[in-house]
Design an enzyme around this catalytic site. Structure first.
Site, PDB file in Angstrom:
ATOM      1  N   GLU A  98       0.840  -1.211   0.000  1.00  0.00           N
ATOM      2  CA  GLU A  98       0.000   0.000   0.000  1.00  0.00           C
ATOM      3  C   GLU A  98       0.863   1.244   0.000  1.00  0.00           C
ATOM      4  O   GLU A  98       1.974   1.236   0.521  1.00  0.00           O
ATOM      5  CB  GLU A  98      -0.903   0.017   1.240  1.00  0.00           C
ATOM      6  N   ASP A  99       0.318   2.316  -0.538  1.00  0.00           N
ATOM      7  CA  ASP A  99       1.046   3.586  -0.544  1.00  0.00           C
ATOM      8  C   ASP A  99       1.063   4.219   0.847  1.00  0.00           C
ATOM      9  O   ASP A  99       2.108   4.587   1.361  1.00  0.00           O
ATOM     10  CB  ASP A  99       0.453   4.559  -1.586  1.00  0.00           C
ATOM     11  N   ASP A 102      -3.706   5.678   6.627  1.00  0.00           N
ATOM     12  CA  ASP A 102      -4.111   6.886   7.355  1.00  0.00           C
ATOM     13  C   ASP A 102      -5.010   6.448   8.519  1.00  0.00           C
ATOM     14  O   ASP A 102      -4.512   6.061   9.573  1.00  0.00           O
ATOM     15  CB  ASP A 102      -4.832   7.806   6.362  1.00  0.00           C
ATOM     16  N   PHE A 151      -1.105  16.050   4.410  1.00  0.00           N
ATOM     17  CA  PHE A 151      -1.566  15.357   3.210  1.00  0.00           C
ATOM     18  C   PHE A 151      -0.427  15.367   2.210  1.00  0.00           C
ATOM     19  O   PHE A 151       0.117  16.420   1.891  1.00  0.00           O
ATOM     20  CB  PHE A 151      -2.817  16.021   2.632  1.00  0.00           C
ATOM     21  N   ARG A 164       0.683  12.388  -9.252  1.00  0.00           N
ATOM     22  CA  ARG A 164       1.205  11.041  -9.007  1.00  0.00           C
ATOM     23  C   ARG A 164       2.619  10.878  -9.560  1.00  0.00           C
ATOM     24  O   ARG A 164       3.393  10.063  -9.081  1.00  0.00           O
ATOM     25  CB  ARG A 164       0.304   9.980  -9.658  1.00  0.00           C
TER      26      ARG A 164
END
Ligand code: IMP
Length: 174
Positions: A98-99, A102, A151, A164
């Protein structure tokens, strides 16, 4: 977006070092086994591509795509699978890639979904562990960077589908 709206927090070199470290650890832990890497689209596509090329063990790849109802910067926790894995995971050693984690709600949902496919083992590799909004406790076996808050964009991560392609990771300044 101009330069004043984002701040570089991890350079491409910082990221490459962490990816190499994670790949060495994963290769050692799965020595003698074949791992199935499940990339979570779209955000993990660059991380997965870099990670898999540094592994010294056999690996197979598959992808899932999830949709969550929420804003550009916060997930609502209501998640569904829009593209499922195609490989049979029964009895396999599976590693989710996963990136960013959160709140953790996406990961909890995905773990449950993949556990139902009866893998022999299921672990979690995440590039960024962002803890500020974590609302559930989840085991993160391999972590690239820890972040307190903010963020972030770049290296696969987006804001409304933009940014991206940035080679580094930036914090959005609002
Ligand atoms: P969670 O369910 O709250 O853990 O959210 C996980 C998902 O939200 C990630 O897979 C990303 O798609 C997205 N996300 C959370 N934080 C960020 C961020 O800082 N930048 C870009 N996407 C993020």
């Amino acid at each position: 977006m101009d330069q004043s709206e984002k701040r570089l927090i991890f350079t491409a070199e910082d990221i490459a070092r962490q990816v190499q470290r994670l790949a060495s650890q994963i290769s050692a832990d799965y020595h003698g086994k074949e791992v199935v890497l499940i990339g979570v689209l779209k955000g993990a596509f660059i991380f997965l591509a870099d990670l898999v090329r540094q592994l010294s063990i056999p690996a197979q790849l598959d992808f899932v795509r999830l949709a969550s109802y929420g804003t550009a910067t916060e997930s609502s926790g209501k998640i569904r699978i829009t593209t499922d894995v195609e490989l049979d995971l029964e009895g396999r050693d599976v590693l989710i890639v996963e990136d960013i984690v959160d709140s953790g709600l996406t990961t909890v949902f995905l773990r449950e979904h993949l556990l139902a496919k009866n893998p022999r083992s299921l672990r979690m590799c995440v590039l960024l562990d962002k803890r500020e909004r974590r609302s559930v406790s989840i085991p993160l076996d391999y972590v690239g960077f820890h972040l307190d808050k903010g963020f972030v964009i770049g290296y696969g991560l987006d804001c409304n589908e933009a940014h991206r392609q940035l080679p580094g990771i930036y914090e959005l300044i609002v």
